[in-house]
Enzyme design. Structure first.
Site, short mmCIF file in Angstrom:
data_model
loop_
_atom_site.label_atom_id
_atom_site.label_comp_id
_atom_site.label_asym_id
_atom_site.label_seq_id
_atom_site.Cartn_x
_atom_site.Cartn_y
_atom_site.Cartn_z
N GLU A 170 0.81 -1.22 0.00
CA GLU A 170 0.00 0.00 0.00
C GLU A 170 0.84 1.27 0.00
O GLU A 170 0.80 2.06 0.96
CB GLU A 170 -0.96 0.00 1.20
CG GLU A 170 -1.91 -1.17 1.22
CD GLU A 170 -2.91 -1.11 2.38
OE1 GLU A 170 -2.81 -0.22 3.22
OE2 GLU A 170 -3.80 -1.98 2.42
N GLU A 368 -5.05 -8.56 0.86
CA GLU A 368 -5.70 -8.18 2.12
C GLU A 368 -7.17 -7.91 1.89
O GLU A 368 -7.54 -7.22 0.93
CB GLU A 368 -5.13 -6.89 2.72
CG GLU A 368 -3.87 -7.05 3.47
CD GLU A 368 -3.40 -5.73 4.09
OE1 GLU A 368 -4.25 -4.90 4.48
OE2 GLU A 368 -2.18 -5.55 4.15
#
Ligand code: IFM
Length: 469
Positions: A170, A368
């Site tokens: 991320e 995720e």
């Protein structure tokens, strides 16, 4: 809870796993020569983290990793995604590898392999060595070079036992929450620096891929981005343009250079008043576009936005949308998780099919997805987290729909194995399949863990919910 009547099986060989990250679970922040990361510094600053929590102890996974691998084995997962703490392996962000840090990860990997669980490593899940931030952090080009060195040193030592390597987790959060919104470490609020940070994160990724590829052609190399569909609240052209801009600075700022080899023209125009992107040097975009073996996608929520010509809203995501201070997020009224995030599984379908449609065929892993809820330990000592089961069930089904629609999705990692340090929210937000009592470090698998174990065993959803009847 009743069982589902339709059968929903995943493709043969589908990868099931759970995910964690070093600073969120390890604790032991001074053990074995580890030095501070930006998250140690940030979390110790008064007022930054809910309740004054820090990652000093977290889940004490550093000392309890054997027990935690045992929990994974009980879940029947074949893969475990975790991150390496750069400040454990290179305490000051440069120089030789720290033998004690390497020893910890070697023991962890050996333990996983002994249980037939494949390690999936992330090299960077936000814990930049503080020494590198002191030298300027990600807005400095040199940090990209330091990251590639760290990747090379680490990959050289562990590639014989780890096949799947993810460079960054991320990068949007590292760059924009860390350097523009100030909600994450290092807590800076400098929009131009955030854009430079995003570029140097990507450059570090590209340089790392280049060197790891040379070291071992059999390593499977990827990167994980967090994606959200961005929809306009209305068809009003101002809202439509707001959604375009937020999409550019959230999704395409990473997807385009990674998978098309150039930053989007509209993004360059949107941020022109803040930065001319002069830090992008000739050849950088080609480095960033180094071929990937897979793309990791993290999904939590859909963004719905509208143009707001008034005062900027005090929302960390909105502050992170560099160049779009006049845009605000809109709630649609869907139920939310404990994070306040609206539950919208169709958004997962949409990001997976979008990657496939707009960027060509690329193997995708959902690296995720999961949810925090206000779990309670019941009188029987168990955690009956039906809300989490229903959340995961709906997102697994959305993934199947995306596969049916052509997206090449090969696996799914639930966030997270354990309740852990949820960054600025501290320990209050529990994402784990396994409950952690922070006072005693007792681990208790929640009902969702038992349900997930049944899903992984069958590689499908049919009747799994029945295990709870
Ligand atoms: O806990 C985080 C994780 O570190 C990165 N992705 C989102 C999760 C939930 O907020």
């Amino acid at each position: 809870m009743s069982s589902h009547d339709d059968t929903a099986g995943f493709p043969t060989g589908f990868v099931w796993g759970t995910a964690t990250a070093s600073y969120q679970i390890e604790g032991a922040v001074t053990a074995g020569g580890r030095r501070p990361s930006i998250w140690d510094t940030f979390s110790h600053k008064p007022g930054t983290i809910h309740n004054g929590d820090t990652g000093d102890v977290a889940d004490d996974h550093y000392h309890r990793y054997r027990e935690d691998v045992g929990l994974l084995a009980d879940l029947g997962v074949t893969h475990y995604r975790f991150s390496l703490a750069w400040p454990r392996l290179q305490p000051d962000g440069k120089g030789a590898i720290n033998a004690d840090g390497l020893d910890f990860y070697t023991r962890l990997v050996d333990e996983l392999l002994a249980h037939d669980i494949q390690p999936w490593v992330t090299l960077y899940h936000w814990d930049l060595p503080q020494a590198l931030e002191d030298a300027g952090g990600w807005p400095e080009r040199d940090t990209a070079e330091r990251f590639a060195d760290y990747a090379a040193l680490t990959h050289d030592k562990l590639h014989d036992r780890i096949q799947h390597w993810t460079t960054l987790n991320e990068p949007w959060c590292s760059a924009f929450l860390g350097y523009a919104a100030g909600a994450h470490a290092p807590g800076r609020t400098e929009p131009a620096a955030a854009l430079a940070a995003a570029h140097h994160l990507l450059l570090g990724h590209g340089l790392a891929v280049e060197v790891m590829r040379e070291q071992d052609r059999d390593s499977r190399l990827g990167i994980t981005v967090n994606l959200s569909p961005v929809d306009p609240a209305t068809e009003d052209p101002a809202d439509v343009d707001a959604a375009r801009r937020v999409d550019a600075v959230s999704n395409r700022v990473f997807l385009d250079p990674l998978l098309r080899g150039r930053y989007p023209d509209d993004l360059r125009a949107d941020v022109a008043a803040i930065s001319d992107l002069g830090f992008v040097q000739p050849g950088d975009e080609a480095v960033i576009a180094a071929p990937l073996d897979f793309l990791g996608v993290n999904y939590y929520f859909r963004a719905v936005v509208r143009a707001n010509p008034g005062e900027p809203v005090p929302d960390p995501h909105a502050r992170a949308w560099v160049g779009s201070a006049d845009v605000e997020p809109v709630r649609t009224g869907l139920p939310t998780t404990a994070m306040g995030w609206e539950i919208d599984p169709s958004g997962l379908h949409d990001v997976l099919t979008r990657v496939h449609r707009d960027y060509g065929p690329v193997p995708i892993y959902v690296t995720e997805n999961g949810a925090a809820f206000d779990d309670e330990v019941a009188d029987d000592g168990r955690i009956h987290d039906e809300d989490r089961i229903s959340f995961l069930d709906s997102h697994f089904r959305a993934t199947l729909r995306a596969i049916d629609d052509g997206a090449d999705v090969r696996g799914f990692f639930v966030w997270s194995l354990l309740d852990n340090f949820e960054w600025a929210y501290g320990y209050d937000k529990r994402f784990g399949l396994v409950h952690v009592d922070y006072a005693t470090q007792t681990r208790t698998p929640k009902d969702s863990a038992r349900w997930f174990a049944a899903v992984t065993r069958r590689n499908g959803l049919a009747a799994e919910v029945a295990v709870l009847d």
